[in-house]
Structures are given as structure tokens and as C-alpha cells.
Design an enzyme around this catalytic site. Structure first.
Site, PDB file in Angstrom:
ATOM      1  N   LYS A 170       8.384  -5.668  -2.955  1.00  8.82           N
ATOM      2  CA  LYS A 170       7.768  -6.295  -4.124  1.00  8.82           C
ATOM      3  C   LYS A 170       8.021  -7.791  -4.150  1.00  8.82           C
ATOM      4  O   LYS A 170       7.134  -8.584  -4.413  1.00  8.82           O
ATOM      5  CB  LYS A 170       8.320  -5.642  -5.394  1.00  8.82           C
ATOM      6  N   TRP A 183      15.736  -3.679   2.938  1.00  7.38           N
ATOM      7  CA  TRP A 183      14.462  -3.805   3.635  1.00  7.38           C
ATOM      8  C   TRP A 183      14.775  -4.519   4.936  1.00  7.38           C
ATOM      9  O   TRP A 183      15.193  -5.672   4.926  1.00  7.38           O
ATOM     10  CB  TRP A 183      13.470  -4.596   2.786  1.00  7.38           C
ATOM     11  N   HIS A 193     -22.549 -12.137  10.287  1.00  8.19           N
ATOM     12  CA  HIS A 193     -21.954 -12.969  11.336  1.00  8.19           C
ATOM     13  C   HIS A 193     -20.796 -12.257  12.026  1.00  8.19           C
ATOM     14  O   HIS A 193     -19.825 -12.900  12.439  1.00  8.19           O
ATOM     15  CB  HIS A 193     -21.491 -14.299  10.746  1.00  8.19           C
ATOM     16  N   ARG A 214      10.978  -2.361  -5.442  1.00 10.13           N
ATOM     17  CA  ARG A 214      10.971  -3.546  -4.587  1.00 10.13           C
ATOM     18  C   ARG A 214      10.673  -3.201  -3.127  1.00 10.13           C
ATOM     19  O   ARG A 214      10.393  -4.079  -2.325  1.00 10.13           O
ATOM     20  CB  ARG A 214      12.320  -4.265  -4.690  1.00 10.13           C
ATOM     21  N   CYS A 245      16.775  -5.805  -0.101  1.00 12.28           N
ATOM     22  CA  CYS A 245      15.808  -5.980  -1.163  1.00 12.28           C
ATOM     23  C   CYS A 245      16.442  -5.820  -2.558  1.00 12.28           C
ATOM     24  O   CYS A 245      16.131  -6.574  -3.438  1.00 12.28           O
ATOM     25  CB  CYS A 245      14.697  -4.977  -0.973  1.00 12.28           C
ATOM     26  N   GLU A 285      -9.345  -8.782  -2.608  1.00 12.24           N
ATOM     27  CA  GLU A 285      -8.261  -8.106  -3.315  1.00 12.24           C
ATOM     28  C   GLU A 285      -8.449  -6.596  -3.294  1.00 12.24           C
ATOM     29  O   GLU A 285      -7.489  -5.833  -3.123  1.00 12.24           O
ATOM     30  CB  GLU A 285      -8.175  -8.627  -4.755  1.00 12.24           C
ATOM     31  N   LYS A 293      -5.765  -3.891  -1.636  1.00  9.95           N
ATOM     32  CA  LYS A 293      -5.194  -2.749  -2.343  1.00  9.95           C
ATOM     33  C   LYS A 293      -5.337  -1.464  -1.524  1.00  9.95           C
ATOM     34  O   LYS A 293      -4.415  -0.653  -1.456  1.00  9.95           O
ATOM     35  CB  LYS A 293      -5.873  -2.559  -3.716  1.00  9.95           C
ATOM     36  N   ASN A 330      21.099  -9.862   0.240  1.00  6.57           N
ATOM     37  CA  ASN A 330      19.660 -10.062   0.410  1.00  6.57           C
ATOM     38  C   ASN A 330      19.445 -11.417   1.049  1.00  6.57           C
ATOM     39  O   ASN A 330      20.156 -12.374   0.722  1.00  6.57           O
ATOM     40  CB  ASN A 330      18.933 -10.037  -0.932  1.00  6.57           C
ATOM     41  N   GLY A 331      18.429 -11.519   1.914  1.00  4.28           N
ATOM     42  CA  GLY A 331      18.145 -12.802   2.549  1.00  4.28           C
ATOM     43  C   GLY A 331      18.382 -12.739   4.045  1.00  4.28           C
ATOM     44  O   GLY A 331      18.544 -11.679   4.642  1.00  4.28           O
ATOM     45  N   GLU A 337      -2.863  -1.581   1.362  1.00  2.11           N
ATOM     46  CA  GLU A 337      -1.460  -1.515   0.956  1.00  2.11           C
ATOM     47  C   GLU A 337      -0.999  -0.102   0.649  1.00  2.11           C
ATOM     48  O   GLU A 337       0.112   0.277   1.038  1.00  2.11           O
ATOM     49  CB  GLU A 337      -1.240  -2.384  -0.296  1.00  2.11           C
TER      50      GLU A 337
END
Length: 612
Positions: free
Chosen positions: A607, A73, A508, A27, A2, A485, A489, A99-100, A492
């Protein structure tokens, strides 16, 4: 992923590297490591936070003025000391941070094993550095040439920095699909995933493009070439980040600071674009493509996570104001389902970081079909900003908390401006209504500031509900994305399961979950389908659910029904998301703090999601 930091120059590297890792903690990561070259190449790494790394190396000699550091990460291999970066090459002469994801690492690894290589970790990164060293030795080429050859053999995404024990005067950096920025000082270079570790040392930076390699030699100018050996002239840009934006400035957490910054960040996203007195909306970044928007038969919004929720608000805005059909797509699904895209479609790509891998891939797909791509992102010089035909920055400023707050409201602000500008150009809105909305939008920062005064009330509510296991968030129309949203939050940062639903959909299915233990958060401002939302609240109360309601100041009807109310200033229906989101952010924040959660760095999250 990360976080990447590297340094070469006259200063001691380790203090710069460790401070840089702290700057990049926002991040999200699970391990950290550092390598510094003096008489030897010394490498230390461990699972856990940067503080754990500092403790592990406090008695070590990390003197030297060239080094690399990383926060990881996990993708390939569990989070542990061995899989943490940096990674040595087989001879231990080279070390790499990455990274990646190298997608074809398995066949490359098998080939190297067959040739006698042994691996210490489970990572794709170790495969890459072994491959680079193997090419360097057997092809008898320089390290830079070996990197170039190796990167032509790998499939996937990477941002890498390599240090060579036998060359203490050079760092090699390269990128594809994962961000990398080079800071240029006086006889020194800084490399990082983004500008936050660099800004206090230099304002002059070069953002590497995909498939570019930077050769950073002490006391020489930066040299850039592509993996196909084409030399490039570095494009040096000046950073505009304010260092104070990277500090908490007295707040307990970055997330709380960023929630309270929203009156300013919303205003900054409108600055120079909204001129309410003159009746003008001007978005200079897309003005050359304004006619494409006017003529569009369809708008497709692509995004992930919080940005997708902003896109849902955008759908309501564009359809109501500009009368253009809108589809909002998860970028990760859009790119894999062979979507129907026409050349007169306009695709709006939304991303806080401007580096979201799925969104970038979706952009490339849409471009290949001939669509016009408009970017909305927060980071100047980011990959999405460069991949799109045109776009606008949100100007929210650096967002350090992993859970997005001010970036969301800035995105909604920009989409509102875009929809208003388009409606005015198309003539789908009267001039009087247009001016009315401009003035109301101009007043929103003040109303957000007023909304922040509910913080003490929200602390009381959080105390009541901090130990719940589930929560339901409801809204209708423009407030349906706000409910989603708000639920995101809570998930998270507090790790409480929560779901956002259109209020009418509750019956429903989700209504089966409601009992006296279930808090139901309802956005019930007095616009649009207000009476229908009141009916939905009554349905919840009939099942003994606990109602937390976001209402317009002075509301008496919902107040008589709800267990807890949070009052917000009155505004136009389409602007309610900019206000109603604020108390939901605060509620999530205070519940997470009371539960002892790491608010700024929630577990398992990053992030900038630069892998698929």
C-alpha cells in the site's frame, strides 16, 4: 517495508502486537514475525500471512509487556522464514524490525564479516543490528548512543524499532524516509508504521521526523533526539481516525466497502471548501501560496501509480480552466533525468499515503531548484505533508484495500477544486460558467451514489469475462486517464493483463490484438469527442472484439453497437472521471472475486511504497 508494531507498558504485549499486524495487513507483505521480552527474548517468524504466525506460536509462552512485531515486503533476500523480521543481533541480546533499505549494507557487511561476524539471513536489516551491537560493545556506549552512531554510518531509508534483552524497560525507535508514529498512553507507548494499530488505545501521537530517534522508557516521558544528538521537543498531535473506518462493516472486502464509501469521501473532500450557493471555492491549506499558483508559468504534477492517473486528469483540468501549461511526470523518472525546473514553477505532488519514496525524492529535487511544492495526500502528518510548502488533504479516510479506489476520486475532486479556484482567481472562466461547475460538482456525490446501483449489471458482465487473459481499455480526453486507471485496477487485483489507451491510439498498434476473445472496455459518455469514440467502437466491432461500454443514461447509439453497456448519470465532461471510474472499479473487483484472488492484499503489492 512494510508493517511495524511495537509496545511497552503495563499490558500484555503480544495481543496488541498481533492485532496491530492484522491492522497493517492492508499494506501488503510476504512474511511476519514477533519478539516478546519476559525472562528471555523470544522471537518467532515465518513466511506467509499473520494467521500463519499465529498458528506457529499458539503453544508458545509469549507473555511479557514489551515487544516488537513486523510484516515484511521482501527487498533483500527472498520471502522465507529466515529473512523475515525481527532479526537478532550476533549475541542475540538485541532484536530489530526495519522498514526501508540500507543502501550501503554490502560494504558494512563485508567489514563485519572480516571482524568475525556471521549472518543468518540475506537482509540488510541484520547488517544494521550487528553494526549497532558492535558499536555498543566496542565504543562502550548506551544502546541509544550506539543507534545514533550507527545511523550516521548508513546510507538509505529506515524506520526501526529495537528491543534489548538486558533492558526490559526501554524501546528505541528511529526513522529516515520511512514513516513511524509513536502513540502515547498512560505509562505506555505504542509504535507503528501508521496510526491504524494505535487508534483504539490512544489518540495522542508523535510523528517522528527524518533522522530522529525516540527513546521510550517505561514510566517516563518520550525523549527524542536527532542522530546528530540534538534534543527535540515532542510535538503531540491528536488522531482523528474513526475506528469504524478500519473495519469492514458487513462488506466482504475493504475494497468493496471503500468503493461504496465514495459518495461520502468525495463529499468530505469538498466539505468546507466548496460553497456552491455562495459561489466560493476556498482551499485553506494553500491560500498563502495562491498567488504563486496564479503567477505560475507552468505546473508540474509528480506522482506514481493511481495518483499519476489522477494527475493526468488534473492536467486537463488546469489547462482547460486556468490556462496554465501542465506536465505530468512519474516521480520515479522525474528525479533521475535532470529535469528543467524554474523558480516560478509550481510542483503538485500527489500521494495517497504521503510516504511514497520516489515522490518524496522528487519533491526534494524540485525544492532544491527553488520551485514551490504543493502536496495532495490522504494521511495527516505524513512525510509529504511535512516536506511540501503547502497543500491540501483529501479527507478520504483510511484506505485499507491495497488497490486505491476512494483515494483516486478524492484526489480528482481536490484537483478539480484547485483548478476552479485558480481559474476564478486568474479570471480565465466566466462567473456564470464557474457557478455552473460548482453546482454540478456539488451534485457529484449523489450521482456517484446513483452509479453504484449498476453493481448487479456489472456482476453479470464479470461472469462473462472473468477468465479472459487480456483486456483493452479506451477513452479520450478526460476519459483517457480513466481508461488507464480501469486497466490498472484489473491488473492489480485479478492478475489479468490489461492496458489503457487513448482511443485514437488503438489503431497505431493495439488494434492488432483485437479478436473475438478480447474484451474492450470503452468509456463513451456523450461529451467531447463522443462521435470519434463511436468510430473507435466500430473499428473494434469490425475485428470481432467484445465491447463493454460506459455510456450516459439514455444513450442509444453506443447501445446498438456494444455487447454490454453500463449507464451512468450525465454530468459535465470534466467531471465524468468521478463517475465513470466507479463501474470500472466494480468490474475489477467482481472479476477478482470470481477468480479467487485476494482482493484486499494482491500479491507482490504494498500500500505504502516506501522504497525506490
Amino acid at each position: 517495508m512494510c508493517g511495524i508494531v511495537a509496545y511497552i507498558g503495563p499490558r500484555q504485549a503480544y495481543p496488541i502486537l498481533i492485532k496491530g499486524l492484522h491492522r497493517l495487513e492492508y499494506r501488503g507483505y510476504d512474511s511476519a514475525g514477533v519478539a516478546v521480552l519476559n525472562s528471555d527474548l523470544k522471537l518467532y517468524k515465518c513466511k506467509g500471512k499473520v494467521a500463519a504466525l499465529e498458528e506457529a506460536v499458539k503453544d508458545k509462552d509469549l507473555s511479557g509487556n514489551i515487544g516488537i512485531a513486523h510484516t515484511r515486503w521482501a527487498t533483500h533476500g527472498e520471502p522465507n522464514d529466515v529473512n523475515a523480521h525481527p532479526h537478532f543481533s550476533y549475541s542475540r541480546n538485541l532484536a530489530i524490525i526495519h522498514n526501508g533499505i540500507i543502501e550501503n549494507y554490502a560494504p558494512l557487511k563485508n567489514e563485519l564479516i572480516n571482524r568475525g561476524f556471521r549472518f543468518e539471513s540475506e537482509t540488510d536489516t541484520e547488517v544494521l543490528i550487528h553494526l549497532i551491537e558492535d558499536i555498543e560493545i566496542n565504543e562502550k556506549v548506551s544502546l541509544a548512543e550506539a543507534v545514533q552512531i550507527a545511523l550516521n554510518q548508513v546510507v538509505g531509508a529506515y524506520a526501526i524499532v529495537i528491543i534489548d534483552k538486558n533492558d526490559p524497560d526501554t524501546l528505541i525507535a528511529a526513522r529516515k524516509g520511512s514513516p513511524l508514529v509513536v502513540g502515547i498512553g498512560e505509562n505506555e507507548f505504542f509504535v507503528a508504521s501508521d496510526a491504524t494499530p494505535i487508534v483504539e488505545y490512544t489518540r495522542e501521537v508523535v510523528y517522528l521526523n527524518d533522522e530522529e530517534i525516540a527513546i521510550l522508557h517505561r514510566n517516563k516521558e518520550i525523549k527524542i533526539k536527532t542522530i546528530t544528538n540534538i534534543e527535540k521537543t515532542p510535538y503531540i498531535q491528536t488522531l482523528e481516525i474513526n475506528l469504524s473506518a478500519l473495519e469492514k462493516e458487513g462488506f466482504d472486502h475493504f475494497m468493496l466497502k471503500e468503493i461504496y464509501e465514495q459518495p461520502r469521501s468525495i463529499r468530505d473532500s469538498m466539505r468546507g471548501r466548496l460553497k456552491a450557493r455562495e459561489g466560493i471555492v476556498l482551499l485553506g491549506g494553500i491560500i498563502d501560496y495562491q498567488q504563486k499558483l496564479v503567477n505560475a508559468k507552468r505546473i508540474i504534477i509528480i506522482a506514481c501509480g493511481t495518483s499519476w492517473h489522477a494527475g493526468l486528469v488534473g492536467e486537463y483540468l488546469f489547462e482547460e480552466l486556468a490556462r496554465i501549461p501542465v506536465e505530468v511526470e512519474y516521480a520515479s523518472e522525474f528525479r533521475y533525468r535532470n529535469p528543467v525546473i524554474y523558480e516560478d514553477d509550481v510542483v503538485i505532488a500527489i500521494s495517497q499515503s504521503g510516504e511514497t519514496a520516489d515522490t518524496l525524492a522528487a519533491i526534494e529535487l524540485a525544492k532544491s531548484k527553488g520551485a514551490t511544492i504543493i502536496g495532495v495526500c490522504n494521511v495527516v502528518g505524513s512525510s509529504i505533508a511535512r516536506a511540501t510548502h503547502a497543500g491540501s488533504y483529501t479527507h478520504a479516510g483510511p484506505e485499507i484495500g491495497v488497490a486505491s479506489t476512494k483515494a483516486f476520486t478524492a484526489q480528482v475532486t481536490l484537483l478539480t477544486l484547485m483548478a476552479l479556484m485558480l481559474a476564478d482567481s486568474k479570471g480565465t472562466i466566466s462567473k456564470s460558467r464557474f457557478n455552473q461547475l460548482l453546482h454540478e460538482l456539488d451534485d457529484i456525490p449523489g450521482k456517484v451514489e446513483e452509479t453504484l446501483k449498476v453493481n448487479d449489471k456489472i456482476i453479470e458482465i464479470a461472469t462473462v469475462f472473468k477468465d479472459v487473459r487480456n483486456a483493452l481499455y479506451l477513452g479520450r480526453g478526460y476519459n483517457f486517464p480513466v481508461a488507464m486507471e480501469g486497466a490498472l485496477k484489473l491488473k492489480e487485483i485479478s492478475y489479468i493483463h490489461a492496458e489503457g489507451y487513448p482511443a485514437a491510439e488503438m489503431k497505431h498498434g493495439p488494434i492488432a490484438l483485437i479478436d473475438e476473445e478480447m474484451p474492450v472496455v470503452v468509456v463513451a459518455t456523450n461529451k467531447g469527442t463522443y462521435e470519434k469514440v463511436v468510430s473507435n467502437i466500430q473499428e473494434v466491432k469490425a475485428r470481432k472484439g467484445k465491447i463493454i461500454a460506459i455510456v450516459t443514461e439514455g444513450d442509444e447509439t453506443v447501445k446498438a453497437l456494444a455487447d454490454h453497456i453500463i449507464e451512468v448519470p450525465e454530468t459535465e465532461e470534466m467531471l465524468v472521471p468521478l463517475i465513470a471510474t466507479i463501474p470500472l472499479q466494480l468490474l475489477s473487483y467482481h472479476i477478482a472475486v470470481m477468480r479467487g484472488c485476494n482482493v484486499d492484499q494482491p500479491r507482490n503489492l504494498a500500500k505504502s511504497v516506501t522504497v525506490e
